[in-house]
Design an enzyme around this catalytic site. Sequence first.
Site: not given
Length: 629
Positions: A367-369, A371, A373, A418, A435, A492
Amino acid sequence: RPPRGARGRLTAACLPAEPETGRKKLSSHGRKRAAKRRLAAGSGPAGRRPLGGGEQEPTGQTARGRSGFSDGNAKWLAPAKAKKTQPKGNRVELSSDGEVEEGSWEMEEEDGSSEEMVDDYGASSSEEEELLPIEKAALKQKSEGEGLSEDDSEEEEEEEAEEASKQKMGQKEEEGPDLQLNVDIDEQFKLPTSEDIEKEDILFISEPPDLHVIHQRIQGNMEVLQDFGVKREEGRSRQEYLALLRRDMAAYYSYSDFLLTKLMDIFPLPELVNFLEANEVPRPVTIRTNTLKTRRRDLAQALINRGVNLDPLGKWSKTGLVIYDSTVPIGATPEYLAGHYMLQGASSLLPVMALAPQENERILDMCCAPGGKTSYIAQLMKNTGMILANDSSAERLRSVVGNLHRLGVTNAVVSNCDGRQFPKVLGGFDRVLLDAPCSGTGVISKDPAVKTNKDEMDILRCAHLQKELILSAIDSVNAASETGGYIVYCTCSIMVEENEWVVDYALKKRNVRLVATGLDFGKEGFTRFKDRRFHPSLKSTRRFYPHTHNMDGFFIAKFKKFSNAIPQAQKDEGPAVEALPAVPDTVITEPPTKKKKREGSKAEEEQKLPQPALKKKRSLQAQRRPLKA
């Protein structure tokens, strides 16, 4: 050079008034006026010149031409209209600061005797000679008017003293209620009755609550709960105090009753107040240096030259900088546009540090957005190996692509899949960073809407998705990797349902174990929470809070996969997870009793049919049956 008479005024306003000692002293204007009155009255021998400031008459020298003066010459003798001529004798002038200057009036000296002038107030002007011009200017500033008597000045001083005493008394009266209120709270706190609470609820509908009263009640309630056995009221239970505290905190900090109940289960009461207060203050702005293009020292110097006040983030980070204030927009500087740094929260650096990617590895950021990390992983790998940056939202991937281009990342591949289907899409990674999407209860300072828009179903829905994603992330890792085989799970959120429960679930479903995160700070995860018990190794997980670490609330866990095989008990079930409390999409079968009753009713209907119709119906049913081999 300033004009005559102005030198005393230049410093008058800059000096404090000198305390009065002895008799009243005249200002320079007062001395001038006294000299004019003496001249007008013709005091002393005719032709005698009045002297100011204690000057003595020079002996043996006379002014030219005139032997005496009369009252008709009073106007001619005024200092403002004095005629300045070339000196033949000794001429003097009285300046505004009380000094005696030459070149002012022409006067005739008699008898060669020296005389000291005594003013109307009985004070000898010879005392003025001992004062410096600055001291004389201070005396001028202190005098409030010309010709004031000693009695008038004393009366004004008494009035000023009375006003000052009144102001002090007013301040004490203003401070009195607050001090008295605090004393009352320290002495005893009493729970309001149910009638008082109902009245407050009715008032809350029409008027906003009195936050000061609520805050004082919270403090008093907290003191009672900390020493409940001594300070509690007789006949009142602890649950009543907690219910009132939860109600007051929800009103004071604008939280929903559900979320505040969850937070009260996680934090002790004193720490809960600190957490709620910390959420009202934004976290410091932090940036991460992009070491692919610059060094932190050079970046800091460039930003300081642009008017940015900054410091290193901490000893635990070699790339972070904290921004205190700036005269330029941090997100629009030439350094930012050139990709020298990335705006990134301090807590977002920790998962990548725990992942510890190595060069030439294959990394999956599930789950990169947006960017941050992903680019940090790339700079730690020095643009070697391969990073698969995946996100399920195509809209959010646009920011990922923009940031990777700006920061100069060349070893990343962006995908839109997905995450739950990833073992089928691609697997065999050395390390995976997950994440996971969460409720956001750790970033309330950024999104205050979380205070009221989350409920039990939102938490369970997030936990269900996180369990599916963590099993997919574990299955995507190759346990036989020479350098890797690690999975980092982070959120988070501070909810136990989204953190420890999910990690404990993964430990039961897959061949993984928890290892140390490599972070020297942070609080340990829960091994027990209310009536639930977790694996003891959850002590190696880390929790970060805004009130203790001054960063967003975060949870980090690091797994080591030691076998690619799925445990035998889970093979038949596959990657199933605990389902939400909802109706499953399954085929509903009828009970056998109802089926028999329906078959019996069909037989009765066939008996009622005539024979021709019955034969026709049976022939049609035989035609519909499939042929048996």
